[in-house]
Design an enzyme around this catalytic site. Structure first.
Site, PDB file in Angstrom:
ATOM      1  CG  HIS A  83       3.271   0.760  -2.373  1.00 45.38           C
ATOM      2  ND1 HIS A  83       2.805   1.860  -3.378  1.00 45.38           N
ATOM      3  CD2 HIS A  83       3.500  -0.287  -3.258  1.00 45.38           C
ATOM      4  CE1 HIS A  83       2.737   1.275  -4.624  1.00 45.38           C
ATOM      5  NE2 HIS A  83       3.227  -0.058  -4.619  1.00 45.38           N
ATOM      6  CE1 TYR A 137       1.155   1.221  -8.205  1.00 42.17           C
ATOM      7  CE2 TYR A 137      -1.023   0.947  -8.381  1.00 42.17           C
ATOM      8  CZ  TYR A 137       0.087   0.537  -8.090  1.00 42.17           C
ATOM      9  OH  TYR A 137       0.427  -0.881  -7.550  1.00 42.17           O
TER      10      TYR A 137
END
Length: 285
Positions: A127, A53
């Site tokens: 992820h 992110y």
């Protein structure tokens, strides 16, 4: 704030997704920290982030560092569970790439430990599957990190039912969370949610507001959310989160936010009770 459980930890029924504070369109740091503090003030004890992110190539872990800074400047945040992820990358050109190699995941975890400023990560999640790496090898890295005490709990993201079962087996029954996309616009993770229910694993729907921005459009698939929202005098987003919570006690939504007012609105969904008829109407939308 009502609570639900991730593995051995009780967390707020509504979490905070950190991604909007670090990618395209992100606010300045002061507003982001104000947003995180507003979440904590409202009783949020679960924050979701990832090393991917960030916006530019040279700022991997931007969101992790931001969250660490916000927590450090807020008194009494020791009971907050911060979940992060590894295995997804952003080269800095707006694209997303993958690296599920055990070596990379372990190195990424070490880097996340440093940015978060902790001795062990509360919840670390793989992820996204990397087609170039056998899935069992990627999850095996989580097992090794658990055994080494680098992470306290392990989860996976973007997983199929088969991979949920395989991961739980590889982890010796220690899989505590599955983070999949689930929203009014994207409901294909129903089998994964049902399996999490069966196994006692937390289900963390990412991007829970998918489609809700269209809730007020005439004839929209999402119009029922606007209708129920109007009946309760709340936002369609609150109705969306309450609908997700009603699906199962294992569901813990992690709505992304970059403004104090939006996370406050989201948190209020924990106390919004929908009738059986309303839930049926939303399920059929």
């Amino acid at each position: 704030m009502k609570t639900r459980r991730i593995g051995t930890v009780d967390v707020s029924t509504i979490g905070l997704g950190g991604m909007p504070m670090s990618i395209e369109g992100r606010p300045d740091e002061a507003r982001s920290i104000a947003t995180i503090h507003a979440a904590l003030d409202a009783g949020v004890t679960f924050i979701d982030t990832a090393d991917a992110y960030h916006l530019n190539a040279g700022e991997v872990g931007h969101n992790e560092s931001l969250i660490a800074k916000a927590l450090a400047s807020y008194g009494g945040s020791s009971d907050v569970l911060v979940a992060t992820k590894g295995g997804h990358l952003r080269p800095g050109d707006g694209s997303w790439t993958l690296n599920g190699s055990p070596e990379y995941i372990k190195a990424a975890c070490e880097a996340s430990l440093g940015r978060l400023g902790v001795e062990a990560i509360g919840l670390y999640q793989f992820h996204r599957p990397d087609p170039k790496v056998p899935y069992e090898e990627s999850v095996g890295a989580l097992r090794d990190l658990l055994d080494a005490g680098k992470i306290q709990q392990a989860g996976i993201s973007n997983a199929t039912p088969e991979r949920i079962k395989l991961s739980n087996e590889i982890l010796g029954g220690r899989l505590v969370s599955v983070q999949n996309q689930y929203s009014p616009a994207f409901r294909s993770s129903e089998p994964e949610l049902e399996l999490c229910d069966e196994l006692g694993i937390a289900f963390l729907p990412w991007s829970p507001f998918g489609g809700i921005t269209k809730a007020g459009e005439l004839g929209s698939t999402f119009a029922p959310f606007a209708k129920v929202a109007e009946a309760h005098g709340v936002s369609p987003q609150q109705v969306c989160l309450a609908w997700l919570l009603a699906k199962s006690p294992s569901v813990i939504p992690i709505p992304g936010s970059s403004r104090p007012e939006t996370i406050r609105d989201s948190v209020a969904a924990a106390d919004l009770v929908l009738s059986d008829a309303e839930i049926a109407e939303l399920n059929a939308a």
